[in-house]
Scaffold this active site. Structure first.
Site: not given
Length: 358
Positions: A37, A61, A112, A150, A154, A166, A277
């Protein structure tokens, strides 16, 4: 802007006075979940180029991203020290195998995207919660010494499923220090805001929409915390050095207004207010007023202490940082909308030019 740059400079200063010693990753084996990532790639590149790390395990993955990373020119001098493992943090057995001989785990793998998590809730739980527990158990089974997970802003007073997962993950990593036994093992969490220019973030999104002649704005009053990818890597390395086990580390970083980002990315392009949203907040928090009861402020970061300390709290406040910290006020909170440090349009544009490559 001066405060923002001084903060980044402090986050990126030369690591010293380490609990492990100056060369904290020299001759160590490091595994990074989500290693292909945005953060994982930047972190791996940094430690390969600046430390004498013995081995890096890239655990992810996505076989295509692993292939692309293997072919990258910057990796060529270090390829003999890198191992690529196809695997998912949901798969406990595969993760335990990958962690054999590992000294340090940086856990960056997560689902995420807020709307995707709202629509596929249990998929987010399997990766972000069950996957977190799998990382903990793999670390315990393989005598890993340090784990830094990490997190995200949020996770503070979450209103969406991503944030809730999270928060659960944070709680798992903090509580994992309760049952390490006699192992030399510490689990800690790093929590910060939006990473500027990361995949799926607002800057590349706005760049794409600018070509269509209209930028969709969720709400003109919306604010967010912002950190560059480089500063995020700096901060994780700093926290890895300073961890006593059970802390949630939070950097002092600037905020931006979504309207200022739009102007910085595509000046003059008209915007359209499309509404918030599902699962979004108008402003993000990293420390709530409830968290403040257990929060200590240091020069360039905050630490939310574990509610059940595993060490002497007064000693931690006095000795864990480069200078002593201090408890925050009882009603303190750290929110993007009331943050004293805001980026201007010119600041944002300068950071995009320097840090955003796509």
């Amino acid at each position: 802007m001066q405060l923002m740059y001084s903060t980044i400079q402090m986050l990126g200063r030369v690591l010293h006075d380490s609990i492990w010693g100056h060369e904290m990753l020299d001759n160590k084996s490091v595994l990074v979940t989500g290693g292909t990532g945005s953060f994982g790639t930047a972190f791996i590149r940094r430690i390969l180029e600046t430390t004498r790390v013995r081995r890096v395990v890239v655990f992810s993955r996505d076989e295509l991203k692993q292939f692309d990373m293997e072919q990258a020119d910057w990796l060529t001098p270090f390829r003999h020290r890198v191992r690529f493992f196809i695997g998912d943090v949901r798969d406990a057995d595969r993760l335990k195998t990958a962690c054999e001989g590992v000294d340090v785990i940086i856990h960056a793998a997560a689902l995420k995207q807020v709307p995707a998590a709202e629509y596929n809730p249990f998929e987010a739980i399997k990766t972000n919660v069950i996957g977190a527990q799998n990382v903990i158990e793999a670390a315990r089974a393989n005598n890993v010494h340090r784990v830094v997970a990490l997190s995200t802003d949020k996770a503070a007073a979450p209103i969406n499923l991503y944030g809730a997962t999270k928060l659960c993950s944070d709680k798992l990593f903090v509580a994992a220090n309760n049952y390490i036994g006699k192992r030399d093992l510490r689990f800690s969490v790093v929590r910060y805001g939006n990473v500027m220019g990361s995949r799926g973030s607002v800057i590349p999104f706005f760049r794409g929409k600018a070509k269509e002649g209209m930028l969709p704005i969720t709400d003109t009053a919306m604010t967010r915390f912002s950190i560059t990818l480089e500063a995020g890597v700096d901060f994780v390395l700093e926290c890895l050095k300073r961890t006593w086990g059970g802390e949630i580390f939070i950097p002092k970083i600037p905020s931006y207004r979504i309207t200022d980002v739009a102007e910085a990315v595509a000046p003059g392009v008209p915007t359209k207010n499309v509404g918030i949203r599902p699962g979004e907040k108008l402003h993000e928090e990293m420390i709530t007023t409830t968290d403040a009861l257990n929060t200590v402020e240091f020069s360039s970061y905050f630490v939310i202490l574990p509610s059940t300390p595993f060490w002497n709290e007064a000693k931690f406040i006095a000795e864990s940082g480069s200078a002593p910290g201090a408890k925050v006020a009882q009603n303190f909170h750290y929110e993007s909308g009331t943050n004293p440090d805001f980026l201007s349009v010119a600041d944002i544009r300068g950071l995009i030019d320097k840090h955003v490559t796509y």
